[in-house]
Write a protein that holds these residues in place. Structure first.
Motif, mmCIF file in Angstrom:
data_model
loop_
_atom_site.group_PDB
_atom_site.id
_atom_site.type_symbol
_atom_site.label_atom_id
_atom_site.label_comp_id
_atom_site.label_asym_id
_atom_site.label_seq_id
_atom_site.Cartn_x
_atom_site.Cartn_y
_atom_site.Cartn_z
ATOM 1 N N SER A 18 -1.353 2.103 3.654
ATOM 2 C CA SER A 18 -1.047 3.373 4.329
ATOM 3 C C SER A 18 -0.669 4.464 3.327
ATOM 4 O O SER A 18 -0.729 5.650 3.648
ATOM 5 C CB SER A 18 0.076 3.187 5.353
ATOM 6 O OG SER A 18 1.260 2.738 4.707
ATOM 7 N N GLU A 19 -0.302 4.093 2.116
ATOM 8 C CA GLU A 19 0.045 5.070 1.077
ATOM 9 C C GLU A 19 -1.156 5.515 0.245
ATOM 10 O O GLU A 19 -1.038 6.420 -0.583
ATOM 11 C CB GLU A 19 1.110 4.483 0.147
ATOM 12 C CG GLU A 19 2.426 4.230 0.830
ATOM 13 C CD GLU A 19 3.458 3.600 -0.089
ATOM 14 O OE1 GLU A 19 3.224 3.499 -1.316
ATOM 15 O OE2 GLU A 19 4.522 3.198 0.428
ATOM 16 N N PHE A 20 -2.313 4.893 0.449
ATOM 17 C CA PHE A 20 -3.517 5.276 -0.300
ATOM 18 C C PHE A 20 -3.926 6.685 0.101
ATOM 19 O O PHE A 20 -4.124 6.979 1.264
ATOM 20 C CB PHE A 20 -4.650 4.283 -0.009
ATOM 21 C CG PHE A 20 -5.930 4.590 -0.727
ATOM 22 C CD1 PHE A 20 -6.013 4.470 -2.097
ATOM 23 C CD2 PHE A 20 -7.054 4.984 -0.029
ATOM 24 C CE1 PHE A 20 -7.196 4.734 -2.764
ATOM 25 C CE2 PHE A 20 -8.239 5.254 -0.675
ATOM 26 C CZ PHE A 20 -8.310 5.130 -2.056
ATOM 27 N N ASN A 21 -4.012 7.573 -0.868
ATOM 28 C CA ASN A 21 -4.299 8.983 -0.613
ATOM 29 C C ASN A 21 -5.441 9.416 -1.525
ATOM 30 O O ASN A 21 -5.258 9.527 -2.746
ATOM 31 C CB ASN A 21 -3.041 9.818 -0.888
ATOM 32 C CG ASN A 21 -3.245 11.302 -0.680
ATOM 33 O OD1 ASN A 21 -4.360 11.782 -0.489
ATOM 34 N ND2 ASN A 21 -2.157 12.041 -0.722
ATOM 35 N N VAL A 22 -6.604 9.671 -0.955
ATOM 36 C CA VAL A 22 -7.761 10.048 -1.768
ATOM 37 C C VAL A 22 -7.549 11.368 -2.499
ATOM 38 O O VAL A 22 -8.248 11.663 -3.456
ATOM 39 C CB VAL A 22 -9.065 10.107 -0.937
ATOM 40 C CG1 VAL A 22 -9.409 8.740 -0.378
ATOM 41 C CG2 VAL A 22 -8.973 11.143 0.173
ATOM 42 N N ASN A 23 -6.586 12.161 -2.075
ATOM 43 C CA ASN A 23 -6.295 13.428 -2.751
ATOM 44 C C ASN A 23 -5.253 13.281 -3.856
ATOM 45 O O ASN A 23 -4.938 14.255 -4.541
ATOM 46 C CB ASN A 23 -5.824 14.468 -1.730
ATOM 47 C CG ASN A 23 -6.921 14.798 -0.744
ATOM 48 O OD1 ASN A 23 -8.053 15.073 -1.132
ATOM 49 N ND2 ASN A 23 -6.603 14.728 0.533
ATOM 50 N N ASN A 24 -4.710 12.074 -4.008
ATOM 51 C CA ASN A 24 -3.720 11.817 -5.054
ATOM 52 C C ASN A 24 -3.881 10.374 -5.534
ATOM 53 O O ASN A 24 -3.016 9.525 -5.317
ATOM 54 C CB ASN A 24 -2.305 12.069 -4.526
ATOM 55 C CG ASN A 24 -1.265 11.983 -5.618
ATOM 56 O OD1 ASN A 24 -1.554 12.166 -6.794
ATOM 57 N ND2 ASN A 24 -0.050 11.665 -5.229
ATOM 58 N N LEU A 25 -5.005 10.102 -6.177
ATOM 59 C CA LEU A 25 -5.334 8.748 -6.602
ATOM 60 C C LEU A 25 -4.616 8.352 -7.885
ATOM 61 O O LEU A 25 -4.427 9.181 -8.775
ATOM 62 C CB LEU A 25 -6.845 8.629 -6.868
ATOM 63 C CG LEU A 25 -7.772 8.771 -5.683
ATOM 64 C CD1 LEU A 25 -9.219 8.849 -6.159
ATOM 65 C CD2 LEU A 25 -7.587 7.604 -4.731
ATOM 66 N N PRO A 26 -4.262 7.068 -7.997
ATOM 67 C CA PRO A 26 -3.809 6.578 -9.302
ATOM 68 C C PRO A 26 -5.041 6.492 -10.212
ATOM 69 O O PRO A 26 -6.175 6.663 -9.751
ATOM 70 C CB PRO A 26 -3.265 5.187 -8.975
ATOM 71 C CG PRO A 26 -4.042 4.759 -7.775
ATOM 72 C CD PRO A 26 -4.300 6.028 -6.991
ATOM 73 N N ASN A 27 -4.848 6.177 -11.479
ATOM 74 C CA ASN A 27 -6.003 6.040 -12.368
ATOM 75 C C ASN A 27 -6.868 4.851 -11.973
ATOM 76 O O ASN A 27 -8.088 4.882 -12.121
ATOM 77 C CB ASN A 27 -5.543 5.890 -13.816
ATOM 78 C CG ASN A 27 -4.801 7.124 -14.265
ATOM 79 O OD1 ASN A 27 -3.591 7.136 -14.296
ATOM 80 N ND2 ASN A 27 -5.524 8.194 -14.574
ATOM 81 N N PHE A 28 -6.238 3.790 -11.472
ATOM 82 C CA PHE A 28 -6.971 2.620 -10.993
ATOM 83 C C PHE A 28 -6.351 2.170 -9.678
ATOM 84 O O PHE A 28 -5.141 1.971 -9.586
ATOM 85 C CB PHE A 28 -6.893 1.467 -12.008
ATOM 86 C CG PHE A 28 -7.524 0.192 -11.516
ATOM 87 C CD1 PHE A 28 -8.900 0.059 -11.459
ATOM 88 C CD2 PHE A 28 -6.736 -0.867 -11.095
ATOM 89 C CE1 PHE A 28 -9.483 -1.121 -10.997
ATOM 90 C CE2 PHE A 28 -7.303 -2.048 -10.626
ATOM 91 C CZ PHE A 28 -8.683 -2.177 -10.586
ATOM 92 N N ALA A 29 -7.176 2.030 -8.667
ATOM 93 C CA ALA A 29 -6.722 1.535 -7.364
ATOM 94 C C ALA A 29 -7.543 0.307 -7.002
ATOM 95 O O ALA A 29 -8.773 0.341 -7.053
ATOM 96 C CB ALA A 29 -6.885 2.607 -6.285
ATOM 97 N N PHE A 30 -6.856 -0.763 -6.676
ATOM 98 C CA PHE A 30 -7.485 -1.990 -6.198
ATOM 99 C C PHE A 30 -7.098 -2.116 -4.738
ATOM 100 O O PHE A 30 -5.921 -2.233 -4.402
ATOM 101 C CB PHE A 30 -6.977 -3.198 -6.993
ATOM 102 C CG PHE A 30 -7.730 -4.469 -6.717
ATOM 103 C CD1 PHE A 30 -8.744 -4.873 -7.566
ATOM 104 C CD2 PHE A 30 -7.424 -5.265 -5.619
ATOM 105 C CE1 PHE A 30 -9.440 -6.057 -7.336
ATOM 106 C CE2 PHE A 30 -8.114 -6.440 -5.379
ATOM 107 C CZ PHE A 30 -9.124 -6.847 -6.235
ATOM 108 N N ILE A 31 -8.080 -2.062 -3.848
ATOM 109 C CA ILE A 31 -7.825 -2.070 -2.409
ATOM 110 C C ILE A 31 -8.050 -3.474 -1.863
ATOM 111 O O ILE A 31 -9.131 -4.041 -2.034
ATOM 112 C CB ILE A 31 -8.748 -1.082 -1.657
ATOM 113 C CG1 ILE A 31 -8.763 0.295 -2.310
ATOM 114 C CG2 ILE A 31 -8.383 -1.034 -0.177
ATOM 115 C CD1 ILE A 31 -7.452 1.010 -2.337
ATOM 116 N N THR A 32 -7.034 -4.025 -1.187
ATOM 117 C CA THR A 32 -7.143 -5.331 -0.546
ATOM 118 C C THR A 32 -7.127 -5.134 0.966
ATOM 119 O O THR A 32 -6.065 -4.932 1.559
ATOM 120 C CB THR A 32 -5.976 -6.257 -0.965
ATOM 121 O OG1 THR A 32 -5.976 -6.410 -2.387
ATOM 122 C CG2 THR A 32 -6.108 -7.619 -0.308
#
Length: 183
Positions: free
Chosen positions: A159-173
Motif C-alpha cells: 500500500s506504500e508503493f508510490n509510482v510517483n516516489n519510487l525507491p532506486n530498486f523496488a521488489f514487488i511481492t
C-alpha cells in the motif's frame, strides 16, 4: 490501466526514447514460476493483461532458476543475491537458521546511498509477511552485516508503493493469488 480487452496501455513498456546509459530506478514484479510458453503463449490467457505485457515488453529469453530442485524461497532469494544460498532451502521460515548473510541488492543499495524496498502485498506493517507467503519475500531472509536492522525500512506494505516516489530498486511481492500461484 490497459484498454478494453486487458492489454497494456500505449507506451507502458517504454517512453519511445532510447535507453539511458544508466537507469536510476528499477521495479521488479515477481510472479510465480512460469515458462515462456505459458506466459507469452496461449496458456496465459487467464491473465490477459500480463499476457499482453509478456508479448510486447522486455523479457528474459533465457532464464535459469537458482536451483530447479528447490521451491520458491531459493528462487526468490537468488534473485536478490545472485546465487543459490545454502541457508534458505525447502521454503523454511525466516530465522537465524533459515537465512543468508550473502551480499544482496538491498545492502548494495544502502552502501551506494540508494534505496531498495521489498513491497509486500497484504502486509500492513514493516518487516512482515502477514497476508502473504514469507517464502516470496526475499528481504526477510537477509541476515548479514546490518541487514536485520534495516528489515522494517526495506520490507514495506505494498500500500506504500508510490509510482510517483519510487525507491532506486523496488521488489514487488504480490499475494499468492495475484502472483499466479493460486486462484
Amino acid at each position: 490501466r490497459g484498454p478494453a480487452g486487458g492489454g497494456p496501455a500505449a507506451g507502458v513498456c517504454n517512453n519511445g526514447q532510447a535507453a539511458p546509459a544508466q537507469y536510476q530506478k528499477g521495479v521488479v514484479f515477481s510472479f510465480e514460476n512460469r515458462t515462456w510458453s505459458s506466459v507469452g503463449g496461449a496458456g496465459f490467457g487467464s491473465m490477459p493483461y500480463l499476457h499482453a505485457l509478456a508479448q510486447s515488453c522486455s523479457y528474459f529469453s533465457s532464464w535459469t532458476e537458482t536451483n530447479p530442485n528447490q521451491n520458491s524461497l531459493t528462487q526468490y532469494v537468488g534473485q536478490v543475491t545472485g546465487a543459490a544460498q545454502p541457508g534458505v532451502v525447502n521454503d523454511c521460515s525466516p530465522s537465524a537458521s533459515c537465512s543468508t548473510t550473502a551480499d544482496n541488492i538491498f545492502r548494495q543499495a544502502r552502501a551506494a546511498g540508494k534505496t531498495a524496498i521489498n513491497y509486500v502485498e497484504g502486509a500492513t506493517t514493516g518487516c512482515s509477511a502477514s497476508g502473504n507467503a514469507a517464502k516470496h519475500i526475499p528481504s526477510l531472509y537477509m541476515w548479514g552485516a546490518d541487514d536485520r536492522s534495516f528489515c522494517s525500512a526495506q520490507t514495506r506494505p505494498y500500500s506504500e508503493f508510490n509510482v510517483n516516489n519510487l525507491p532506486n530498486f523496488a521488489f514487488i511481492t504480490p499475494t499468492l493469488c495475484n502472483d499466479g500461484h493460486d486462484c
